[in-house]
Enzyme design. Structure first.
Site, PDB file in Angstrom:
ATOM      1  N   HIS A 102       0.925  -0.782  -0.149  1.00 10.10           N
ATOM      2  CA  HIS A 102       0.129   0.179  -0.236  1.00 10.10           C
ATOM      3  C   HIS A 102       1.123   1.039   0.136  1.00 10.10           C
ATOM      4  CE1 HIS A 102      -3.103   2.915   1.310  1.00 10.10           C
ATOM      5  NE2 HIS A 102      -3.375   2.108   0.562  1.00 10.10           N
ATOM      6  N   GLU A 151      -3.690   2.367  -6.960  1.00 10.67           N
ATOM      7  CA  GLU A 151      -4.592   3.117  -6.022  1.00 10.67           C
ATOM      8  C   GLU A 151      -3.695   4.572  -6.536  1.00 10.67           C
ATOM      9  OE1 GLU A 151      -6.750   2.001  -2.331  1.00 10.67           O
ATOM     10  OE2 GLU A 151      -4.624   1.371  -2.334  1.00 10.67           O
TER      11      GLU A 151
HETATM   12  P1  PGA Z   1      -9.697   6.113   0.495  1.00  6.31           P
HETATM   13  O1  PGA Z   1      -8.544   5.282   1.029  1.00  6.31           O
HETATM   14  O2  PGA Z   1     -10.267   5.318   0.325  1.00  6.31           O
HETATM   15  O3  PGA Z   1      -9.858   7.080   2.243  1.00  6.31           O
HETATM   16  O4  PGA Z   1      -9.144   7.249  -0.176  1.00  6.31           O
HETATM   17  C1  PGA Z   1      -8.272   4.280  -0.290  1.00  6.31           C
HETATM   18  C2  PGA Z   1      -6.613   3.185   0.464  1.00  6.31           C
HETATM   19  O5  PGA Z   1      -6.251   3.882   0.473  1.00  6.31           O
HETATM   20  O6  PGA Z   1      -6.543   1.860   0.313  1.00  6.31           O
END
Ligand code: PGA
Length: 229
Positions: A102, A151
């Site tokens: 992540h 992401e």
């Molecule tokens: P968010 O986070 O939905 O709060 O933008 C997503 C993530 O970091 O997995």
């Protein structure tokens, strides 16, 4: 041919106490009993911090809650003299998935591509499916990975989600580059209000909501909207 379910993988990040987990599970159960969704349409996974796994796993089994658990991280080492680490073997009976790489792990804990290759290996050896997070379409993805989380950093926690069209294009490019069967999951400000736009996209196999997974009602609305899109 049956279509694959759409994944909704919640990520609680570093939030919640044991008491809060109990309340979250109770409220989720109430919502589910009132309006069930079809697990054939949506596969729900909840990514929780290590100390909360046993409590939530017990509640899932006791109440027969319709979701699986994920870890948010896993050690790059096996069991042994690695003080403070949580290895894959320890959690394999509780989780089906683990996030790996992540952007917050890369940024705050300086995880490198090399560390992440080992994390993927350790997870898979224990039978845990890694959800390997990348922040753009050009980033390296280890060979054993079947689930890629796309992401973009600017969309995380900002309320400014990537449009479904753009995310779909990136997901398509990732699949083309890897040239093997992978499920690409989009994450970054996904909510109950925008989830339907991602469900419709050819190359997006799921979503990874962070903030929207913390409250049972917002998370449940997101699930229902995904299930009925
Ligand atoms: P968010 O986070 O939905 O709060 O933008 C997503 C993530 O970091 O997995």
């Amino acid at each position: 041919m049956p279509t694959a379910p759409f994944y909704v993988i919640g990520n609680w990040k570093s939030n919640k106490t044991i008491d809060e987990v109990v309340i979250w599970a109770r409220d989720f159960e109430t919502l589910y009993k009132k309006q069930p969704f079809s697990p054939a349409k949506v596969k729900v996974v909840v990514g929780v911090p290590f100390p909360l796994l046993t409590t939530l796993k017990s509640l899932v089994m006791l109440k027969r809650l319709p979701f699986e658990l994920a870890a948010q991280n896993v050690s790059s080492y096996p069991a042994g003299a690695y003080t403070g680490e949580i290895c894959a073997e320890m959690i394999k009976d509780m989780v089906s998935f683990s996030l790996v790489g992540h952007s917050e792990r890369r940024k705050y804990f300086k995880e490198t591509d090399e560390d992440l290759v080992h994390k993927v290996e350790q997870a898979r050896l224990a039978g845990i499916e890694p959800v390997y997070c990348v922040q753009d379409e050009a980033m390296a993805v280890p060979e054993q990975v079947k689930f890629v989380g796309y992401e973009p950093v600017w969309a995380i926690g900002t309320g400014k989600a990537e449009t479904a069209e753009n995310a779909n294009q990136v997901a398509g490019n990732i699949k083309k580059r890897l040239n093997r069967a992978v499920t690409v999951i989009y994450g970054g400000s996904v909510t109950a209000d925008n989830v339907n736009t991602y469900v419709k996209m050819e190359h997006i196999g799921g979503v990874l909501p962070g903030g929207a997974s913390l409250k049972p009602d917002t998370f449940y609305n997101l699930i229902l909207n995904a299930a009925t899109s």
